[in-house]
Every structure is written in C-alpha cells, then in structure tokens.
Enzyme design. Structure first.
Site, mmCIF file in Angstrom:
data_model
loop_
_atom_site.group_PDB
_atom_site.id
_atom_site.type_symbol
_atom_site.label_atom_id
_atom_site.label_comp_id
_atom_site.label_asym_id
_atom_site.label_seq_id
_atom_site.Cartn_x
_atom_site.Cartn_y
_atom_site.Cartn_z
ATOM 1 C CB THR A 150 -31.773 -50.082 81.389
ATOM 2 O OG1 THR A 150 -32.225 -51.317 81.961
ATOM 3 C CG2 THR A 150 -32.959 -49.204 81.032
ATOM 4 C CG HIS A 151 -26.047 -50.754 82.172
ATOM 5 N ND1 HIS A 151 -25.157 -49.959 82.845
ATOM 6 C CD2 HIS A 151 -25.840 -50.515 80.846
ATOM 7 C CE1 HIS A 151 -24.439 -49.275 81.982
ATOM 8 N NE2 HIS A 151 -24.828 -49.586 80.761
ATOM 9 C CB CYS A 152 -31.074 -53.663 85.300
ATOM 10 S SG CYS A 152 -31.790 -52.025 85.225
ATOM 11 C CE1 TYR A 153 -36.457 -55.419 84.165
ATOM 12 C CE2 TYR A 153 -35.732 -53.254 84.915
ATOM 13 C CZ TYR A 153 -36.408 -54.444 85.142
ATOM 14 O OH TYR A 153 -37.040 -54.645 86.339
#
Lengths: 139, 395
Positions: free
Chosen positions: B129-132
């Site tokens: 994901t963008h954050c992970y």
C-alpha cells in the site's frame, strides 16, 4: 548366562509342537512367554525371553529352525527420553505388555524394558515424541 | 456463613501468614478436622491441571520493518498464522499444521520454541500500500526482539470431560489417544480432585479477572471459555457429570516456561498443546472448604463410544475418576484397561508451585470482576437453508 528376546514364527501345520517345553527340557533354557498369537490354521507368533548358557541358546535356536519354524532375535529396543516426558500416560493406552505403566504413588510413568515387546506402538502414540526405537547389534 | 474476604486473605498472604494447601492436602484436613474448622484455618486451596488443550494460541506483534509491510499472510517456521489484523499483528493457533512438515510440527511447536527463546523463521506477504510499500519479508524473530506476545486461549481448563472407548472392530486415532478395537481400552483426561473448576464447581470464586498460574507465568481468566456449558447435569455436590464450564485465559508468553507449555502430536489427529493451569481458591466460607475437599470418588464422568460418528455418541457407562484411575473398569462384563491423557504428576507440581508463590507473598488473590455465567447451553451447528429477515432471539 545370556538373555535374549526372540520372536518365533510357526507355520500353520507346526503349532501343535510344544516348542517351549522342548526348549526348557532338552536345552536347559529359561523361557518366558511375553506374547503369544497362536490360532488354528494360521501362522503363529510367540515372543519370548530366553535365558541360558550361550551354547544352549544356540542349540535351542537351531532346533527351532529344524522343526520348520523361523525366529528373529530382537535387535531393536525402545528408548524413553525420560527427562522430556510429562508423564501424561497416553502411551500406556496402547502398550500391550504392561511395560509402560503409571506408578500410582506419584503418577510417574514407569518403563520396564524386560517386559517391552518392541511393538513400537508407544513411539507413535506418545504426543511428546519422547519414545523412539534404537537399532542394536545384539544378534 | 462467611469467614473471610479476599482482602483479609491477601493481608495474610502479604504478611506471610496465610495457610495455603493444595486441593489434595485439603481433602485430608477436612476429613481430619471437619468442614467448619477447615474453613476457619485454611485460607487458600491451590489446584492444577496439565492436559492437552487444543483451543490455545498466541497474539504476536512483530514490530515494523523498514520499509514497513502490512502483512496479509504470515508463516512462522512454515506454519500459517492468522494475519487479518493490523499490519504486524498475528495470531498463531496451536493446532495449525506446518505446510512442509505436516502433523509433526504445528502452531503449538512454534509457541513452545518461542517460549524456549529459539529463533523462528518469519515469512510474510502483502499486496503493498502507499503507507506500507513492502510486499514480502523473510527474517527471524525470537521472544526478545518482538513486541507483545501473549497467549490468549479461548477454551482451557475444561470442567470435566468424557472418557473415551471404541466398540468398533477398527483401531481409532483420536484426540483422546489411540482407542483400541472392541473396547480394548478407555482413556480419560482430568486432574480430578486437583482440577481447578472441579474444586469450585459453581464458579463462586473463579470468575472474570481471576489471577492464575498460566504456563509458568501469572495470567488471568478473561471470559467464559468457548462451549461453556454450566447447565450440564450435576451431582448433589454441584460437580458436573460431563463436559461443563470452560475458561478463556490470557497471559504473557514471554514469562512462560516450556516446563508448563508443551507441544503435542496425536497420531493421525494432529497437533495440540499441553498447558499448565493452576487456580487458587480462596476459602471464604464453609461451602468453599467443602467444595475444595472433593475427592476422585465424588467426581463422575461418562464413558462414551467414539466409534459412533453420527448422532449423539452413546454413553456406555457412568464411572467415577477413582474407578478410572484404578487402572481398569468393568465394561459390558469385561475388565478394560484405562489410561490417562492428562499428567497428574505435573498437575500436582503446578498446585505446589502456586502454593509456594502464595506462601512467599509473590501471588495475591483476586476478587472476580464479574461472574462466569451459570446459565448457557451449547448450540449445535445445524446445516440448513438461509431464512429471510433478521433472527434475534430477544425479539
């Protein structure tokens, strides 16, 4: 004096021979029957402890072959890793000879090697995997 | 009538003056001095059990890697763990099997290895994901480099359980051990007169929040366990005659010991885990003194035929634990050998360790925050078609 554990196999037509009697009387051996599975028209098996002078044991086993039976000397034994055992007693459910028993005084498992038939049922039944088979060299 | 409050008992524990006995020792004291005197003299009775408890597992937080990953699939030593939680949280269930070693290694072994301080191979996958952004990871963890690791067992310390036999002509491999054909043996799993919930059969002192001995550490009762069945038929002494109450337990895995948590493999059944549980019972009144003096001959269970796989399994006989522990019982006119599955030796050890903790003032007793339910029955899973609308029992 020597003591060995032997499984003897009788062909169906030989089960009428009183083998233990002959081993005791003619070969001066102490024969302790640990397990017997003998029925008419089937191959019979007899698990015995044989104790006596080495030459008597040799002669006795030769006699077993002579009458047309077969035998196999136990060259395996069960090893109990006692320090890893939790003494749950699950193995005692399958032990056919009573070699594995609970000591009622403190509920410890006890293992009497003399009574062990090396059937290996405990190896599979032990949930902690503390029973194993060791191949020996005592033939 | 009530003699002591929990707080009064704890004051004695702090002062090193509490009288603490194991549940087996309590039997002798009650026999010798009577219930009334025993209730006055004894402050705490300790119990213990060490048996296979499948419904067990542990929550683990692995900490974040750099760059971080939102783990969606997790394996620990090749055993799948549930990862449908936040990014680096997972739950490893005791009975989960290894994808490479099958039944010889499972979640229970991972838990035991973690407690032992061994390195565990962690493999995880993600969709990124963008954050992970990370999509996969392979590394090693142990109990010192992870964050929280706590055992959370939905069902432990069963209050009584059936004894098992097999009337069929074939050998059966079960979670009750190997059952020989033609009722060749009977297996049972209990610590009997030492068992926690058999010493407090109506849950008067054991409840939510109760501090306990759990796998060698101090843990807590957090809820009724799954399949909690307090409405089981009971004897006059209040002791249920079959599987009844259960406990959900929590405790810090990092503080536990492999002396009291051991992985187990049942032939052709799978992996389970032996958990050591000990619960102190405050002797607040005569009733609790009487209850904690319960003996194996006062506790009954049913011998069930496990070869019947559909419909209710037939009860072949009702027997006491004294009979089961004698080594054989009579069944259909035959003497059948019995074998235990739960370690009474370890149960005694646990009751004694807990007793020592209390005597040394290291372990204080607790008043339950809330009681365990005394009414609840166990539902069956019905195979049925969908019905329209909302089903709400309270409506």
């Amino acid at each position: 004096m020597k003591k060995i554990k032997v499984t003897m196999y009788f062909p169906a037509n030989k089960i009428a021979i009183p083998l233990a009697y002959h081993l005791i009387k003619n070969y001066n051996l102490m024969v302790n029957i640990l397990n017997a599975d003998v029925s008419l028209n089937k191959v019979g098996t007899l698990v015995v402890d044989i104790e006596g002078e080495e030459k008597d044991i040799e002669a006795g086993l030769k006699y077993v072959r002579q009458i047309g039976a077969e035998y196999a000397v136990f060259n395996k034994s069960i090893i109990w890793k006692e320090e890893s055992c939790v003494h749950c007693g699950t193995c005692t459910a399958v032990c056919p000879s009573g070699a594995l028993k609970m000591d009622k005084s403190d509920w410890s498992l006890t293992f009497d090697k003399e009574k062990c038939l090396v059937c290996e049922l405990c190896v599979k039944a032990c949930p902690l995997r503390v029973m194993s088979v060791k191949n020996g060299d005592i033939i | 009538m009530s003699y002591k409050t929990i707080e009064e008992i704890n004051e004695k524990v702090r002062a090193g003056k509490a009288v603490v006995l194991t549940a087996e020792e309590m039997i002798d004291i009650v026999e010798e001095k009577g219930v009334k005197q025993a209730a006055k003299e004894v402050d705490v009775v300790t119990t213990g059990t060490f048996g296979p408890m499948c419904s067990s597992g542990a929550f683990i937080n692995f900490g974040h890697s750099d760059p971080p990953i939102k783990m969606t699939k997790v394996w620990l030593n090749d055993v799948p763990a549930f990862a449908g939680l936040a990014a680096v949280d997972a739950y490893i269930g005791a009975t989960e099997l290894s994808e490479s070693r099958g039944m010889e290694y499972g979640g229970a072994h991972v838990i035991e290895d973690l407690i032992a301080g061994k390195d565990i191979h962690l493999v995880a996958e993600s969709y990124g994901t963008h954050c992970y952004p990370r999509k996969e990871i392979s590394t090693y963890i142990n109990k010192n480099n992870i964050n929280q690791a706590f055992m959370f067992n939905p069902r432990n310390a069963y209050q009584n359980y059936n004894a098992a036999t097999n009337s069929s002509n074939k050998i059966m491999y079960t979670y009750m051990g190997t059952l020989l054909p033609r009722c060749g043996n009977v297996t049972y799993s209990t610590s009997g007169q030492l068992s926690p919930l058999l010493n407090d059969p109506l849950y008067r002192t054991i409840g939510i929040g109760t501090r306990i001995f759990f796998g060698g550490a101090q843990g807590y009762v957090v809820w009724e366990g799954t399949q909690h069945n307090p409405e089981q038929k009971r004897g006059e002494n209040g002791v249920p005659m079959g599987p009844a109450g259960t406990l959900a337990l929590i405790g810090d895995l990092k503080q536990m010991s492999t002396k009291y948590v051991r992985a187990a493999v049942y032939q052709q059944y799978g992996v389970s885990i032996f958990i050591g549980v000990g619960i102190p019972i405050p002797i607040i009144d005569e009733d609790m003194a009487e209850k904690t003096a319960v003996r194996n001959k006062d506790i009954y269970t049913n011998v069930i035929d496990y070869s019947v796989s559909s419909g209710p399994r037939p009860v072949l006989k009702r027997v006491s634990y004294e009979e089961l522990m004698s080594g054989s019982i009579e069944l259909n006119g035959k003497t059948v050998p019995t074998a235990p599955l739960s370690s009474i030796k370890k149960a005694r050890e646990i009751a004694n360790v807990l007793k020592e903790w209390i005597l040394k003032g290291e372990f204080l007793l607790t008043q339950p925050v809330a009681s365990l339910p005394l009414t609840n029955t166990v539902n069956k899973l019905e195979i049925r078609n969908r019905t329209e609308g909302v089903q709400n029992e309270k409506d």
